[in-house]
Design a protein around this motif. Sequence first.
Motif, PDB file in Angstrom:
ATOM      1  N   VAL A  82       0.839  -1.203   0.000  1.00 45.86           N
ATOM      2  CA  VAL A  82       0.000   0.000   0.000  1.00 45.86           C
ATOM      3  C   VAL A  82       0.873   1.250   0.000  1.00 45.86           C
ATOM      4  O   VAL A  82       0.703   2.176  -0.799  1.00 45.86           O
ATOM      5  N   TRP A  83       1.888   1.234   0.867  1.00 46.67           N
ATOM      6  CA  TRP A  83       2.780   2.411   0.958  1.00 46.67           C
ATOM      7  C   TRP A  83       3.465   2.668  -0.382  1.00 46.67           C
ATOM      8  O   TRP A  83       3.567   3.797  -0.848  1.00 46.67           O
ATOM      9  N   LYS A  84       3.899   1.581  -1.019  1.00 41.64           N
ATOM     10  CA  LYS A  84       4.605   1.700  -2.289  1.00 41.64           C
ATOM     11  C   LYS A  84       3.711   2.298  -3.391  1.00 41.64           C
ATOM     12  O   LYS A  84       4.173   3.044  -4.254  1.00 41.64           O
ATOM     13  N   VAL A  86       1.408   4.415  -3.056  1.00 41.03           N
ATOM     14  CA  VAL A  86       1.082   5.846  -2.847  1.00 41.03           C
ATOM     15  C   VAL A  86       2.200   6.703  -3.440  1.00 41.03           C
ATOM     16  O   VAL A  86       3.374   6.515  -3.100  1.00 41.03           O
ATOM     17  N   PRO A  87       1.857   7.621  -4.364  1.00 43.08           N
ATOM     18  CA  PRO A  87       2.920   8.443  -4.972  1.00 43.08           C
ATOM     19  C   PRO A  87       3.530   9.410  -3.955  1.00 43.08           C
ATOM     20  O   PRO A  87       2.862   9.821  -3.014  1.00 43.08           O
ATOM     21  N   ALA A  88       4.807   9.707  -4.162  1.00 49.19           N
ATOM     22  CA  ALA A  88       5.469  10.659  -3.268  1.00 49.19           C
ATOM     23  C   ALA A  88       4.857  12.038  -3.475  1.00 49.19           C
ATOM     24  O   ALA A  88       4.242  12.302  -4.503  1.00 49.19           O
ATOM     25  N   GLY A  89       5.011  12.908  -2.521  1.00 46.08           N
ATOM     26  CA  GLY A  89       4.487  14.270  -2.678  1.00 46.08           C
ATOM     27  C   GLY A  89       3.230  14.472  -1.861  1.00 46.08           C
ATOM     28  O   GLY A  89       2.687  13.522  -1.282  1.00 46.08           O
ATOM     29  N   ASP A  90       2.799  15.714  -1.822  1.00 41.66           N
ATOM     30  CA  ASP A  90       1.694  16.071  -0.933  1.00 41.66           C
ATOM     31  C   ASP A  90       0.323  15.728  -1.490  1.00 41.66           C
ATOM     32  O   ASP A  90      -0.648  15.643  -0.750  1.00 41.66           O
ATOM     33  N   LEU A 120       1.894   6.198   6.334  1.00 46.87           N
ATOM     34  CA  LEU A 120       0.968   7.037   5.557  1.00 46.87           C
ATOM     35  C   LEU A 120       0.234   7.945   6.513  1.00 46.87           C
ATOM     36  O   LEU A 120       0.102   7.642   7.707  1.00 46.87           O
ATOM     37  N   LYS A 121      -0.239   9.070   5.960  1.00 52.34           N
ATOM     38  CA  LYS A 121      -1.096   9.931   6.767  1.00 52.34           C
ATOM     39  C   LYS A 121      -2.180  10.535   5.875  1.00 52.34           C
ATOM     40  O   LYS A 121      -2.105  10.417   4.644  1.00 52.34           O
ATOM     41  N   VAL A 129      -1.329  10.333   1.862  1.00 51.61           N
ATOM     42  CA  VAL A 129       0.007  10.775   1.442  1.00 51.61           C
ATOM     43  C   VAL A 129       1.066  10.056   2.281  1.00 51.61           C
ATOM     44  O   VAL A 129       0.790   9.570   3.373  1.00 51.61           O
ATOM     45  N   LYS A 130       2.258   9.988   1.721  1.00 52.39           N
ATOM     46  CA  LYS A 130       3.328   9.278   2.414  1.00 52.39           C
ATOM     47  C   LYS A 130       3.761  10.014   3.667  1.00 52.39           C
ATOM     48  O   LYS A 130       3.962  11.225   3.647  1.00 52.39           O
ATOM     49  N   GLY A 131       3.932   9.279   4.746  1.00 48.71           N
ATOM     50  CA  GLY A 131       4.429   9.876   5.980  1.00 48.71           C
ATOM     51  C   GLY A 131       5.931   9.695   6.069  1.00 48.71           C
ATOM     52  O   GLY A 131       6.601  10.297   6.894  1.00 48.71           O
ATOM     53  N   SER A 132       6.451   8.867   5.224  1.00 48.07           N
ATOM     54  CA  SER A 132       7.892   8.626   5.219  1.00 48.07           C
ATOM     55  C   SER A 132       8.292   8.235   3.808  1.00 48.07           C
ATOM     56  O   SER A 132       7.538   7.562   3.096  1.00 48.07           O
ATOM     57  N   ASP A 133       9.482   8.699   3.385  1.00 44.88           N
ATOM     58  CA  ASP A 133       9.896   8.389   2.015  1.00 44.88           C
ATOM     59  C   ASP A 133      10.668   7.088   1.914  1.00 44.88           C
ATOM     60  O   ASP A 133      10.920   6.569   0.833  1.00 44.88           O
TER      61      ASP A 133
END
Length: 448
Positions: A82-84, A86-90, A120-121, A129-133
Amino acid sequence: MAQSSDLAAVVLQALSASTDSCIEDTWEFAISGGHDHAALVGALMSLQADAMTASEVRQASFWELTAEGKEVAAYGSPEYQVWKAVPAGDAGISKADLEAQLGAPLVKIGMGACMKVGWLKKGPQGALVKGSDDVRDTTQDKLRALEAAGGALESLSAEDAKELKRRKMVTQIMRKSFKVRAEFRNVLMQMGFEEMPTNRWVESSFWNFDALFQPQSHPARDAHDTFFVKDPAQAVSVPADYLKVVQEMHENGGSGSIGYRYKWKREEAMKNLLRTHTTAISSQMLYKLANQEGGFQPKRYFSIDRVFRNESMDATHLCEFHQVEGLVADRNLSLGDLIGTIKFFFERIGITQVRFKPAYNPYTEPSMEIFGYHPDLKRWTEIGNSGMFRPEMLRPMGLPEDVRVIAWGLSLERPTMIKYRISNIRELFGHKADLGRTKRAPICRFDI
Ligand code: PHE
């Protein structure tokens, strides 16, 4: 996948390469060799049917990855997937888009876990959005490590085990594997012994006794000890010239011996009997070896077959049993060769401590009883009989003077009884034996 016969060859190869003729655990062996365990066990069973190997069941607990666990090991945990996605960025991604991409069930499991650990948050307008890169999928790491360790119990901490079990990624299983040991036949073949043709139970007294320089008055030749055959009562033929030389040796001696000095009777030698030992076959093979075209050649022979004795039956004695016999014929062999060969042979079948005790046989000099140490019972038990065949036996056959023959024999049943703690031999052999038990039991194994 390898054929069963290929796998049988793999097993035999491994047994002969190992110093103690043993494969400790078929499961580990299968993994390290890249074999399918079930197929390997199949090959093992056919080897056992040929008395080439014997095995012992081993049971142990292991972790096994569930279907879910295997998915995670291959593609990552739901939270990681799931985290993967999610695209990076806001801007992030909406839950609906994520579900369209990964499927609702995966998102359901993965999203909650991601939020909990802060991967994620919630972003603006409820987007994810990602909470960590940069995150590390430790769940996948642990499952992969567990796979690599073959599911060993100790490779998971109690805490991890609890967690992975809760997530239904691993289960604890009882795994059945085998410890494999080379059996007599296999060991002897590895040692370069050729099997003698023993497919005959009726013999003449000549080959069973006279050729072995056993006097005709010897108590073993009494009907109380030997089963004589009534019909046909007499053997058809034995080599006439050889018979004469044997008679001469019994009556007057030769080759430095004074013989037994009695009147040897042909009728006695021609009496048919059920062989009392497989040495009756050894005597014929040695006679052939002495008289073959091209002359004597060094040889190693063995046999495993049935013999008969007219003994009163009790808990440990039957009228018939199986003998394992081995002999080496070569020039200038010594007692040291006999001791060394026997030690080596017993070591290969798992008996590492052997002792010898002087004994008497009419056909060997010197003769030695063989004792093996039973670590379970903590005592020495008699496991066989051995010796160097006497010149009075070998010279009449026509073997060259410098040829010595070292030989030994043992009963197959005795060690089996000790091994399986069977107190009555009738439970093991004969019409009272429980066939169900025979079918269930692994093939007898000599490991006292
Ligand atoms: N024939 C002997 C027996 O029946 C065994 C043996 C074989 C002994 C060869 C010495 C040499 O017990």
